[in-house]
Motif scaffolding. Sequence first.
Motif: not given
Lengths: 239, 239
Positions: B132-155
Amino acid sequence: MDELLVTEGRALKHVQVREYVRTLVTGAAPGSPAPSERELVHRFGVARMTVRQAMDALVVEGLLERIPGRGTFVARPRRAASRLTSFTEEMARRGLLAESQTLLARREQAGPGVARALNLTEGDAVIHWRRLRRADGVPMCLEDAYLNEVLIPGFLQSGMPTSLYDALEVRGLRPTWAEDSINADIASADEAQLLEVDPGVPVLRHSRRGLVGEKIIEVSRTVYRADRYTMWLQVGAEG
Amino acid sequence: MDELLVTEGRALKHVQVREYVRTLVTGAAPGSPAPSERELVHRFGVARMTVRQAMDALVVEGLLERIPGRGTFVARPRRAASRLTSFTEEMARRGLLAESQTLLARREQAGPGVARALNLTEGDAVIHWRRLRRADGVPMCLEDAYLNEVLIPGFLQSGMPTSLYDALEVRGLRPTWAEDSINADIASADEAQLLEVDPGVPVLRHSRRGLVGEKIIEVSRTVYRADRYTMWLQVGAEG
DNA sequence: TAGTGGTCTAGACCACGAA
DNA sequence: TCGTGGTCTAGACCACTAA
């Protein structure tokens, strides 16, 4: 690219080579081989560095692609962006037939918002063109375009074209880049009626300022039916 | 740009020169002079064509600007686009303080949609990060990010960073371009609660596929409050 | 093995800008 | 006049690909 101005008289050699290759290559299928560097060296009687300079320009342009040990080939068309697409083109790319119904096309005095966006003074003459746009017969969006009349004299008299961008292109005023803003909203009663939806359904509001160089050509505000339209973008630079 | 791989061991001369100039030039004020070509020839003991090759790359990159008869100078930053901006950077540019609350950060099996977007097989391991991302304390957006685990091991083990793009950058995986789709919709009950709005208010839905070259790094789906957020874009090529 | 692009050299002359 | 970038030459060796 002011080489074009120099071209008459004594053309630079790398420009000669570049334009020769360009003519060979435009229209060729992606993957087709371009002449090898050494072949061009013999044909033009120039040094290889000169040929490379010519080819480098076409590679940077995205027209050619070098593959070490194999040769130079016509590149796949670049990822979008080199050209702003019009509604007509965009629908065609989705396999839909774009239609356009002019609701309004007249000379007006710029209001404060439009004047600021077009960098004019309030009350200056602008062309206001309002269209309902359909794809395969179904209303897709409602667009209000404003043009600086000084830049496009006689536009209204010349008969309204199908595509605004095509009409601008023949005048050398097709926008090459744009500043856009995008927001979500609810359809007003008027918009809903024209778009053939219920009032209160979600819509996408898109404002655009289209420019050629530093010149502001077009300002538009478009409201899209969210149930029919999703905007697609490719953003960022080539790696 | 596989020169980076070659750099260890025996670096190419034009790359040495280029990176030397880059370090001199990054952070310098636009208009500052870069070393002259002949100066670099002497410093590195290379031919002038080699120096020009190095400088050409920086000019194409938009970092330097040549002015015939005067010299080479640090260019004004390009019109946007050369870099995908993260939420944190975007808010900073609007003068807002970005905050981020992690709601979920875990390893998952890719569902059909995410698998297709990341070009994986359903069931492959992905990292799912919901914020949940806020700007100056007020909710701005809700983000779901997906990453390929193979590319970013140990993230997930490395401790969640403030900025996803910064974290990817240190791994050389910061997306350089993206395919985005944008649509308008209505907030669901869950979304409304997190975003602190009433259910049914308009929201902007933004899907992104972030890539480095041809590698798909990140897929994200973000829902923005339309009353707080308008998306700004600059589209099209440089004139 | 022959051809390709990638890199590099050690010069040269030009037009232009600043002093 | 001197320094700058713009253009150009006539070679060279390398790694790679394809036949």
